[in-house]
Design an enzyme around this catalytic site. Sequence first.
Site, short mmCIF file in Angstrom:
data_model
loop_
_atom_site.label_atom_id
_atom_site.label_comp_id
_atom_site.label_asym_id
_atom_site.label_seq_id
_atom_site.Cartn_x
_atom_site.Cartn_y
_atom_site.Cartn_z
CG HIS A 285 -1.97 -1.04 1.24
ND1 HIS A 285 -3.14 -0.93 0.51
CD2 HIS A 285 -2.04 -2.22 1.90
CE1 HIS A 285 -3.89 -2.01 0.73
NE2 HIS A 285 -3.25 -2.81 1.56
CG ASP A 349 -1.98 -4.52 5.62
OD1 ASP A 349 -1.03 -3.72 5.60
OD2 ASP A 349 -3.14 -4.20 5.32
CD GLU A 350 -5.28 -5.87 2.39
OE1 GLU A 350 -6.40 -6.39 2.44
OE2 GLU A 350 -5.10 -4.66 2.19
CB VAL A 351 2.96 -7.92 0.79
CG1 VAL A 351 4.07 -8.04 -0.24
CG2 VAL A 351 3.28 -6.83 1.80
CE1 TYR A 456 -10.09 -6.40 2.43
CE2 TYR A 456 -10.53 -4.05 2.53
CZ TYR A 456 -9.64 -5.10 2.53
OH TYR A 456 -8.30 -4.85 2.61
#
Length: 578
Positions: A285, A349-351, A456
Amino acid sequence: MVVVASTLLFIIVGVVIAFTTSHHKLTEDSATDGLPANNPIRQPWIWPLPQTWQRGNQTIEFSENVRFDFEGSSSILNKAVQRYQRLFFLKETHPMIPYNWSTTSTIVAYVLNKIHIQVQDISEELSIETDASYSLIILAAQYDRVQIKAKTVFGALYALETLSQIVRWSPVHQTFVIPNAPWNIIDYPKYKHRGLLLDTSRHYYDVQDLHKVIDTMSWNKMNVFHWHFLDATSFPYASKAYPQLANKGAYSPVHQYTNDDIRNLVQYAKERGVRVIPELEAPGHSTSWAYGIPEIVSCVNKVPYAGFTVQPPSGQLNIANSKTKEVVNTIIDELSELFPDSWFHASGDEVIMNCWTNDTQIVSYLAERNMTIMELFRSFVIDMQNHIRSRHKTVMVWQEMLLEYNFTLPTDTIVQIWIGSSGVKAATQKGYKTVVSSSDYWYLDTGYGKPRSNPYSNVPGAGYNHWNRVYSYDIRANLTEDEANLIQGGEVCMWSELADRTNFEGKIWPRAAAAGERLWSGYETPTGETIASDDAILRLLPWRELMVLRGTMASPLNQGFCTRNPLDCFQVEHIQTA
């Protein structure tokens, strides 16, 4: 020094502040028109519910000339007293949910005109270990004072908040009173970490907005503001070393947080017993870093974004570039000075690996060193976390670091759980301390439809988490005693894809208050009685009304009829927990 104002007299730390007022004449005439027929008060109207409480049926007048007596010197307590001089005397003559005055005497026992505060340790240091306990005693006999005892000034703040919820305007007596005296309250939090995450990158919130969040947190005895202020969409932090990051990465010059903004916010929060924990979103991000320093970011603004990021714009820190580490470490150094709290959130997170494996510089770097992308990724984040530790900080990360990437983290790492409640068991089984934010219960941004950039709504638990679902979540579920003891507390999370300063308060409150009570009061009383949602709603309804009266635009819990007649709407069989 004497300062003349309008309603109160304070004596604190040798400083006298005098106020004048007109005295309300007592009357026993009923002024309770529209009183609901079913307005039970099985539990006191205090949020969050104290650990132990005893009350009676006497009524005491709460003098508008009340004096505060405190031995010692505390600027935090002095300022709190000044705030509560307003909160004690908020007058609502026609409340949506009137107090049930039939439970307390129409005859005033005496006039209470003094609040004595006794603090064991007047240090103003605030940390995860700060003792928040207090006792509050109000006698019904001829005794002219409230007695507050606390181990720290922050415990005393919580006692003042509890007292402010007991004091109310009486239409029967035409003055402010303490109903249902005597009171004997002993209170302390179940969990040390009672937090709220707010994302101020996807939409910018000015400092006054953040003040309102912190004010309302303090009323709910929540003590951690998790500030997620950097993300792919904007870089609002005005770095001293790299001003180009905000100058080019923020939405505009006015959508930035200066060093003074941050220092002032941290102090504002501390004065209300709230710690501020910064999150440095990295290495995922990270698109917004690229506008100021392009060479340190990979896969910037790839179109289509699918396969490079979970939501646009795409971009992750280039973990093979030595300049990246230099910039990240400098930002860590700056933030460590601005945020004195001992915890620092290192994100993680969320790599998306595809972002890096399509970067030719990273591919060449790996080939030259015979490394895998996961080895390079692990090396980068461990170096980053070690630099944070070198600043005498405890590192906090999102759960992927431990449970998805399977990195071996130092045992003092705090793991924040968000991808479903099962992660709590998985992390604590490995022996890690956790902060719980399970998205299927404690995310406040879901359930509003699917904007193009928000994935989501397609995952389990992405529906609207109404107040009772938030309240129903037992963060200890399916854990052994040893595992449950590793839970430091929890946070509700307000991500800002669909929230900004025009609507964020109603999305946060009163649902965050439901989590706040669980983190303070727990799930059972000290005697083992379950704290049930069908009792909680009878307190949450008036608490929501009081938050609105204080200036927080908390959303309604149901139609006005249900606020006035709660048992007609909130019967046990009507309350769903899923």
